[in-house]
Design an enzyme around this catalytic site. Structure first.
Site, PDB file in Angstrom:
ATOM      1  N   THR A  65      -8.523  10.060  15.677  1.00 38.15           N
ATOM      2  CA  THR A  65      -8.575  10.362  15.297  1.00 38.15           C
ATOM      3  C   THR A  65      -9.939  11.165  14.921  1.00 38.15           C
ATOM      4  O   THR A  65     -11.371  10.233  14.327  1.00 38.15           O
ATOM      5  CB  THR A  65      -8.336  10.146  13.737  1.00 38.15           C
ATOM      6  OG1 THR A  65      -7.379   9.131  14.103  1.00 38.15           O
ATOM      7  CG2 THR A  65      -8.008  10.908  12.371  1.00 38.15           C
ATOM      8  N   GLN A  66     -10.026  12.426  14.999  1.00 39.98           N
ATOM      9  CA  GLN A  66     -11.177  13.764  14.970  1.00 39.98           C
ATOM     10  C   GLN A  66     -11.245  14.377  13.975  1.00 39.98           C
ATOM     11  O   GLN A  66     -12.530  14.969  13.033  1.00 39.98           O
ATOM     12  CB  GLN A  66     -11.706  14.126  15.895  1.00 39.98           C
ATOM     13  CG  GLN A  66     -12.598  13.149  17.514  1.00 39.98           C
ATOM     14  CD  GLN A  66     -12.563  12.824  18.654  1.00 39.98           C
ATOM     15  OE1 GLN A  66     -13.923  13.725  18.343  1.00 39.98           O
ATOM     16  NE2 GLN A  66     -12.555  13.442  18.935  1.00 39.98           N
TER      17      GLN A  66
END
Lengths: 238, 264, 312
Positions: free
Chosen positions: A33-34
């Site tokens: 997840t960014q």
């Protein structure tokens, strides 16, 4: 000509230029997840002389779209604590399941052991820090409100990096900018908590939720508010 | 010659449904020197008789502190106890790290029980040859547990395991009603006297061969714990004196009065 | 047993020439001397009860619980080798947790019983392990209400059926008993044309189950209750379970025992679908009635229930 084994079966460097080994990579680098996707905004909480008030609105936004409007972001845990969660909603749901399984295992034996809010906050901070160290963070910021081991009011936060912070008043997200200064008028120091009544705390939180609804474009006028005291806790819709 | 065909491993039931290997492991516990544990409403006490291999050697450790709030006493294979106590230390530390709370005793006891059960059901493992008394204080007050090689764990008011422990148990059963309201000092005294009961004729309790471990609820603050304190060597002296003195008083038919004031 | 000493009983997973696995039969022997356990499936819940023989005066009274909770809605009690029972329970908890992580909902009792049966059966297959020395009674309540998935934070669309069949009935009490062989029994459904069919999906297992030393007496007492008619209420079931444990204890009267009981009711019943200890006052009341019933029996005539004598 290069006779070293690593050059076997490859185009000659002197004819075709240096070999670009990156083409051999079949996998992209692992990425987690960014950025959050569906999100919840601020959570507010204030300590008062015999408990804690906590509130969060019922909106889950998809970017600027108000996608879900009845999302409960306050999560009670065993009548002694309430966790308010902002940030990614699917990660919040994961945390909810995690707390659920913790609650199940804690209740196998009925001999009277129970995790208090402080224990719960320690646990959550380890979970968050572990995930950030794996470079796979849970994109949330949480407030844990409740009572500690001595039945004193407890309030502390933990975020996606595993950073923890404690204060008589706390606010996450947009609320950290807008509500926190207002809440500090109620109690800006631990020593002032003893003078704050429940009514005063609830009123301050409600006022801040109103301010946030006016100023934060990702907020909603429907919210949950909860009070935890020695007599137990309860979440109310607002 | 084997006693029978069913006692070679712990994965074979006898026709009566017994597992001899596990029963034999319990025999190892009975070979160990005696340890006694008692619990009151406020304190737990572990008392142990230490043995030395020969005149000039040191005495085997019998009471081990695991965490601030609890400790164990062992009877049987000391090396097996060390495996279990290391495991318990790890688990206790893990509980402190993840939840910031002292591990509930019932939980740690269940964990070693489950671990021991595995080695009674799988070929190539052997049961632990050690019995333990686990004593300490947690959120729900003082507790005393007994652990057996079979993986059986039980919460007790008082318990004695090891060689000639039956005598100690008889003492404990006789004084069972006095334990609940006993003070810290009285509880230690009962522990030492129970231990004394099970000594063979030519032996007596000395500062060299007696160990005492105590935890309890501290007087100040409602949930504060009195850190597990191990009395060894010269520290045991005053405790022994007080216990033996009160025994003499009782022997001289005077009902034991105020026990001697002993400061920890 | 005639085949003892022929060598076929020295290893698990080995068949004797007449097709028996002796090690499993020996494991059953370990169960037969354990404390009596009883489970009753009532119309609105399940009761579990166990006779705990007091082996030493030094044991702490009221501690050392033998009935364990799995997830929130299941209780397990077992006779036989107690540490094996703990192993069994810990597997059940793992199964329930693993089901939750896959399906985001509590495990149905039928599925749990199936998985546990499979697990125990696996311990009869290899010479490197021994069978479980326990027979376990697994009781619980499958939620009859709308549960939602774990982690659900909203209520979804407010109109329409949401893909659900309106008025469909689900859940209810369930009771299973798993033996050292891994076998467990599901109820037989008799369809309208008289065909017997085992339907695992709709199975609720036993009406009443008993194991341990006093199982024969307990079973005959259970049969007298006419549980199949579905009239017995949970509250009455608690009293019956206590009485049955007391009756079954008559054969080993010289030993003192402690009665431990737990129950699971419907979502709107006293335990709200959770597995809990029977409240203290209720337990004491049930024990008082049980003792009274025994005394009354003695006054009438001092004979044991006819035709039911202990084996061994």
């Amino acid at each position: 000509m290069n006779h070293l084994p690593q050059a076997w079966g490859r185009p000659r460097d002197d004819v075709y230029g240096p070999y670009d080994a990156s083409y051999l990579q079949s996998r992209l680098p692992q990425a987690h997840t960014q950025s959050p996707i569906v999100t919840g905004t601020s959570v507010l909480a204030v300590k008062f002389k015999d408990g804690v008030v906590i509130a969060a609105d019922n909106l889950a936004s998809y970017g600027s779209l108000a996608r879900f409007t009845d999302v409960k972001r306050l999560r009670p845990f065993n009548s002694k604590s309430i966790v308010g969660i902002g940030g990614d909603v699917s990660d919040m749901q994961y945390l909810d399941r995690l707390l659920n399984s913790l609650d199940v295992t804690e209740n196998y034996s009925s001999t009277g052991h129970s995790l208090n809010a402080k224990n719960l906050h320690t646990y959550l901070s380890k979970v968050m820090y572990k995930r950030r160290s794996d470079i796979n963070p849970l994109w949330n910021q949480m407030l844990v409100a409740g009572l500690d081991g001595n039945d004193e009011p407890f309030l502390s936060s933990v975020d996606l990096l595993g950073t923890t912070f404690s204060s008589p008043t706390l606010a996450t997200g947009f609320g950290a900018h807008l509500a926190q200064p207002l809440l500090r008028k109620v109690a800006d120091d631990e020593s002032k908590v003893a003078d704050v009544t429940r009514e005063r705390a609830v009123e301050a939180v409600k006022e801040c939720m109103k301010v946030l609804f006016y100023r934060d474009a990702r907020s909603l006028d429907r919210y949950s508010i909860a009070v935890v005291t020695k007599e137990g806790g309860g979440v109310e819709g607002g | 010659m084997f006693r029978n065909n069913y006692d070679n491993d712990s994965v074979t039931f006898s026709p009566q449904g017994r597992i001899f290997q596990v029963e034999y492991a319990s025999e190892a516990v009975k070979q160990g020197s005696v340890v006694v544990g008692i619990v009151s409403k406020t304190h737990t006490v572990l008392v142990a008789l230490k043995r030395n291999a020969e005149e000039l050697s040191s005495y085997q450790k019998k009471v081990i502190g695991i965490d601030e709030h609890f400790g164990i006493a062992l009877a049987g294979l000391a090396s097996d106890a060390r495996v279990l106590s290391n495991f318990m230390k790890q688990q206790a530390l893990a509980s402190k790290m993840t939840y910031g709370r002292p591990i509930p005793l019932e939980r740690i006891v269940t964990q070693i029980g489950d671990r021991a059960q595995t080695s009674t059901q799988v070929y190539g493992k052997r049961p632990y040859g050690v019995g333990l008394l686990i004593a300490g204080v947690d959120e729900t007050g003082p507790h005393l547990f007994e652990f057996q090689p079979s993986g059986m764990t039980q919460e007790m008011i008082a318990c004695a395991i090891g060689a000639r422990s039956q005598m100690a148990r008889t003492y404990l059963e006789r004084h069972l009603d006095e334990f609940a309201d006993a003070s810290r000092d009285e509880l230690i005294k009962h522990g030492l006297l129970a231990l004394k009961e099970s000594l063979s004729q030519d032996k007596e309790l000395t500062v060299d061969n007696a160990s005492v471990g105590v935890t309890g609820i501290a007087k100040d603050g409602k949930r504060k714990v009195e850190t597990f304190k191990l009395y060894d060597g010269s520290e045991v002296g005053p405790l022994l004196e007080a216990a033996l003195e009160s025994a003499e008083l009782a022997g001289g038919e005077a009902r034991e009065g105020e026990s001697m004031e002993v400061d920890s | 047993m005639t085949s003892i000493g022929t060598g076929y009983d020295l290893q698990n997973s080995v068949f004797s020439p007449d097709g028996r696995n002796f090690q499993v039969e020996y494991a059953v022997k370990a169960v037969e001397n354990g404390g009596t356990c009883v489970g009753i499936r009532c119309k609105d819940g399940v009761v579990l009860a166990v006779e705990k023989i007091i082996t030493s005066k030094l044991l702490k009274p009221g501690a050392n619980k033998k009935i364990a909770t799995v997830d929130r809605n299941v209780g397990i009690v077992s006779s036989g080798i107690i540490p094996d029972g703990r192993h069994f329970v810990s597997r059940a908890r793992d199964e329930a947790a693993s089901w939750r992580s896959t399906y985001k909902a509590p495990i149905p009792l039928a599925a749990l019983a199936g998985r546990l049966g499979g697990y125990v059966q696996a311990y009869t297959l290899y010479s490197s392990v021994r069978p479980f020395g326990v027979t376990a009674i697994v009781g619980g309540w499958d939620s009859e209400g709308e549960l939602g998935v774990d982690g659900q934070v909203g209520s979804g669309p407010s109109v329409g059926t949401g893909g659900k069949k309106p008025g469909a009935k689900a859940g209810g009490p369930a009771l299973y008993m798993i033996e050292p062989s891994g076998s467990y029994w599901v109820s037989l459904l008799i369809t309208r044309d008289g065909i017997h069919k085992t339907d695992k999906a709709h199975s609720k297992g036993y009406y009443g189950a008993a194991t341990g030393k006093g199982r024969q007496t307990a079973k005959s007492e259970l049969e007298k209750l006419d549980l199949a008619s579905g009239n017995l209420s949970l509250e009455a079931g608690v009293k019956e379970a206590a009485r049955i444990i007391y009756v079954a204890h008559e054969d080993s009267k010289d030993k003192e025992f402690e009665l431990e009981m737990s129950w699971i009711s419907s979502m709107d019943g006293p335990t709200k679908g959770r597995h809990q200890e029977v409240p203290k006052d209720m337990l004491e009341e049930a024990e008082k009635l049980a003792k009274k019933a025994l005394e009354g029996e003695d006054e009438e005539e001092t004979t044991a229930p006819e035709g039911e004598t202990m084996e061994e």
